[in-house]
Design a protein around this motif. Structure first.
Motif, PDB file in Angstrom:
ATOM      1  N   ALA A   1       9.370   5.361  -2.877  1.00  0.00           N
ATOM      2  CA  ALA A   1       9.811   6.427  -3.782  1.00  0.00           C
ATOM      3  C   ALA A   1      11.315   6.647  -3.668  1.00  0.00           C
ATOM      4  O   ALA A   1      11.878   6.654  -2.574  1.00  0.00           O
ATOM      5  CB  ALA A   1       9.076   7.722  -3.469  1.00  0.00           C
ATOM      6  N   THR A   2      11.950   6.820  -4.815  1.00  0.00           N
ATOM      7  CA  THR A   2      13.355   7.214  -4.880  1.00  0.00           C
ATOM      8  C   THR A   2      13.431   8.554  -5.591  1.00  0.00           C
ATOM      9  O   THR A   2      13.188   8.632  -6.796  1.00  0.00           O
ATOM     10  CB  THR A   2      14.197   6.178  -5.641  1.00  0.00           C
ATOM     11  OG1 THR A   2      14.062   4.897  -5.039  1.00  0.00           O
ATOM     12  CG2 THR A   2      15.668   6.596  -5.645  1.00  0.00           C
TER      13      THR A   2
ATOM     14  N   PRO B   1       5.933  -3.511  -2.169  1.00  0.00           N
ATOM     15  CA  PRO B   1       5.449  -2.192  -2.598  1.00  0.00           C
ATOM     16  C   PRO B   1       6.102  -1.769  -3.904  1.00  0.00           C
ATOM     17  O   PRO B   1       7.301  -1.981  -4.105  1.00  0.00           O
ATOM     18  CB  PRO B   1       5.860  -1.274  -1.446  1.00  0.00           C
ATOM     19  CG  PRO B   1       6.019  -2.172  -0.268  1.00  0.00           C
ATOM     20  CD  PRO B   1       6.519  -3.475  -0.818  1.00  0.00           C
ATOM     21  N   PRO B   2       5.339  -1.185  -4.811  1.00  0.00           N
ATOM     22  CA  PRO B   2       5.908  -0.709  -6.074  1.00  0.00           C
ATOM     23  C   PRO B   2       6.980   0.350  -5.835  1.00  0.00           C
ATOM     24  O   PRO B   2       6.831   1.219  -4.971  1.00  0.00           O
ATOM     25  CB  PRO B   2       4.704  -0.103  -6.806  1.00  0.00           C
ATOM     26  CG  PRO B   2       3.501  -0.671  -6.146  1.00  0.00           C
ATOM     27  CD  PRO B   2       3.888  -0.915  -4.730  1.00  0.00           C
TER      28      PRO B   2
ATOM     29  N   ALA C   1       0.618  -1.754  -8.289  1.00  0.00           N
ATOM     30  CA  ALA C   1       0.381  -2.915  -7.427  1.00  0.00           C
ATOM     31  C   ALA C   1      -0.494  -3.942  -8.134  1.00  0.00           C
ATOM     32  O   ALA C   1      -0.245  -5.159  -8.046  1.00  0.00           O
ATOM     33  CB  ALA C   1      -0.261  -2.468  -6.118  1.00  0.00           C
ATOM     34  N   LYS C   2      -1.510  -3.487  -8.849  1.00  0.00           N
ATOM     35  CA  LYS C   2      -2.387  -4.405  -9.580  1.00  0.00           C
ATOM     36  C   LYS C   2      -1.625  -5.097 -10.707  1.00  0.00           C
ATOM     37  O   LYS C   2      -1.786  -6.306 -10.926  1.00  0.00           O
ATOM     38  CB  LYS C   2      -3.585  -3.644 -10.136  1.00  0.00           C
ATOM     39  CG  LYS C   2      -4.589  -3.208  -9.090  1.00  0.00           C
ATOM     40  CD  LYS C   2      -5.736  -2.423  -9.709  1.00  0.00           C
ATOM     41  CE  LYS C   2      -6.768  -2.027  -8.661  1.00  0.00           C
ATOM     42  NZ  LYS C   2      -7.873  -1.205  -9.247  1.00  0.00           N
ATOM     43  N   LEU C   3      -0.801  -4.351 -11.416  1.00  0.00           N
ATOM     44  CA  LEU C   3      -0.008  -4.949 -12.480  1.00  0.00           C
ATOM     45  C   LEU C   3       0.975  -5.970 -11.922  1.00  0.00           C
ATOM     46  O   LEU C   3       1.196  -7.032 -12.510  1.00  0.00           O
ATOM     47  CB  LEU C   3       0.738  -3.857 -13.248  1.00  0.00           C
ATOM     48  CG  LEU C   3      -0.113  -2.935 -14.122  1.00  0.00           C
ATOM     49  CD1 LEU C   3       0.738  -1.802 -14.672  1.00  0.00           C
ATOM     50  CD2 LEU C   3      -0.751  -3.722 -15.262  1.00  0.00           C
ATOM     51  N   GLN C   4       1.558  -5.638 -10.799  1.00  0.00           N
ATOM     52  CA  GLN C   4       2.510  -6.543 -10.160  1.00  0.00           C
ATOM     53  C   GLN C   4       1.818  -7.834  -9.721  1.00  0.00           C
ATOM     54  O   GLN C   4       2.371  -8.921  -9.861  1.00  0.00           O
ATOM     55  CB  GLN C   4       3.127  -5.838  -8.946  1.00  0.00           C
ATOM     56  CG  GLN C   4       4.253  -6.607  -8.265  1.00  0.00           C
ATOM     57  CD  GLN C   4       4.923  -5.747  -7.210  1.00  0.00           C
ATOM     58  OE1 GLN C   4       5.638  -4.802  -7.544  1.00  0.00           O
ATOM     59  NE2 GLN C   4       4.678  -6.054  -5.945  1.00  0.00           N
ATOM     60  N   ALA C   5       0.599  -7.717  -9.230  1.00  0.00           N
ATOM     61  CA  ALA C   5      -0.145  -8.893  -8.763  1.00  0.00           C
ATOM     62  C   ALA C   5      -0.537  -9.811  -9.896  1.00  0.00           C
ATOM     63  O   ALA C   5      -0.717 -11.016  -9.695  1.00  0.00           O
ATOM     64  CB  ALA C   5      -1.387  -8.438  -8.002  1.00  0.00           C
ATOM     65  N   THR C   6      -0.701  -9.264 -11.113  1.00  0.00           N
ATOM     66  CA  THR C   6      -1.127 -10.079 -12.246  1.00  0.00           C
ATOM     67  C   THR C   6       0.037 -10.545 -13.107  1.00  0.00           C
ATOM     68  O   THR C   6      -0.173 -11.180 -14.135  1.00  0.00           O
ATOM     69  CB  THR C   6      -2.095  -9.282 -13.141  1.00  0.00           C
ATOM     70  OG1 THR C   6      -1.475  -8.078 -13.583  1.00  0.00           O
ATOM     71  CG2 THR C   6      -3.363  -8.944 -12.365  1.00  0.00           C
TER      72      THR C   6
ATOM     73  N   ASP D   1       9.913 -10.151 -10.963  1.00  0.00           N
ATOM     74  CA  ASP D   1      10.630 -10.395  -9.713  1.00  0.00           C
ATOM     75  C   ASP D   1      11.470  -9.190  -9.321  1.00  0.00           C
ATOM     76  O   ASP D   1      12.399  -9.291  -8.538  1.00  0.00           O
ATOM     77  CB  ASP D   1      11.513 -11.642  -9.817  1.00  0.00           C
ATOM     78  CG  ASP D   1      12.548 -11.534 -10.929  1.00  0.00           C
ATOM     79  OD1 ASP D   1      12.512 -10.522 -11.667  1.00  0.00           O
ATOM     80  OD2 ASP D   1      13.363 -12.453 -11.066  1.00  0.00           O
ATOM     81  N   ARG D   2      11.149  -8.016  -9.912  1.00  0.00           N
ATOM     82  CA  ARG D   2      11.948  -6.829  -9.577  1.00  0.00           C
ATOM     83  C   ARG D   2      11.673  -6.376  -8.161  1.00  0.00           C
ATOM     84  O   ARG D   2      10.562  -6.487  -7.671  1.00  0.00           O
ATOM     85  CB  ARG D   2      11.629  -5.692 -10.557  1.00  0.00           C
ATOM     86  CG  ARG D   2      12.211  -5.933 -11.933  1.00  0.00           C
ATOM     87  CD  ARG D   2      11.954  -4.771 -12.859  1.00  0.00           C
ATOM     88  NE  ARG D   2      10.518  -4.626 -13.125  1.00  0.00           N
ATOM     89  CZ  ARG D   2      10.023  -3.656 -13.875  1.00  0.00           C
ATOM     90  NH1 ARG D   2      10.805  -2.758 -14.401  1.00  0.00           N
ATOM     91  NH2 ARG D   2       8.730  -3.548 -14.097  1.00  0.00           N
TER      92      ARG D   2
END
Length: 202
Positions: free
Chosen positions: A40-41, A6-7, A191-196, A201-202
């Motif tokens: 969320a933080t 999860p972002p 999430a979309k940016l992370q998938a592409t 690896d954050r």
């Protein structure tokens, strides 16, 4: 096969006041981020006091410890959700000073690089009729100058003294729906940016 993570979104308000409307709105936004699948933080800038930015102070003493703490937090998150109060039609000195310090380099570590891949959503609450919209325009400009991608259609809550119910929620259903939609858009975009991005690896 890549495991979905999860972002992570860093949430704060540009106010140190204990009963700040924007701090209340930021808390609600953090809850909504969690509800729609993000992590969320929430941080209170009151816990990270900083001197007014001074280049001579920076040259003499380096970055304050609280700047390094904030930069470390930023590096651990992919997104920002910022609630911006409005002082005389502008962002608060606390907001500007915090972002100015966070963008400074620490030796060979670039502060600006920490902002470069971030995606942000901005929100505001104000006792006035415009809901802090003028501060949001300036905050969007500042974040853009730092390299942050800011989502369109920010949320501005006017007449903030009457906007929250006794439980601390937004009293108006349409405002709740707009906050939900903005938080969902932020989480989905990240999430979309992370998938592409296979190198993330954050």
């Amino acid at each position: 096969m890549t495991t979905y993570t999860p972002p992570r979104i860093l949430v704060f308000a540009g106010s140190a006041r204990e009963n700040s409307f924007n701090k209340r709105l930021a808390h609600l936004a953090a809850e909504r981020v969690e509800h729609v699948g993000g992590l969320a933080t929430f941080i209170d800038l009151r816990d990270y006091p900083l001197p007014l930015y001074d280049g001579d102070l920076e040259n003499r003493e380096g970055l304050p410890a609280n700047v390094r703490s904030l930069q470390a937090l930023l590096a651990e998150h992919q997104g920002l959700l910022i609630a911006s109060p409005e002082y005389n039609g502008f962002i608060t000195p606390l907001m500007k000073n915090t972002l100015d310090w966070m963008s400074r380099s620490d030796g060979e570590n670039s502060g600006l690089a920490l902002f470069a891949d971030q995606v942000a959503a901005v929100i505001s609450a104000s006792p006035g009729a415009f809901g802090g919209m003028r501060s949001l325009a300036l905050l969007r400009q500042l974040l853009g100058n730092l390299g942050v991608t800011v989502l369109p259609n920010p949320l501005a809550i006017p007449r903030a003294a009457q906007a929250f119910d006794e439980a601390g929620e937004l009293a108006d259903e349409s405002q709740r729906e707009r906050l939900d939609a903005l938080c969902r858009r932020l989480v989905t975009t990240l999430a979309k940016l992370q998938a592409t991005d296979p190198g993330d690896d954050r």
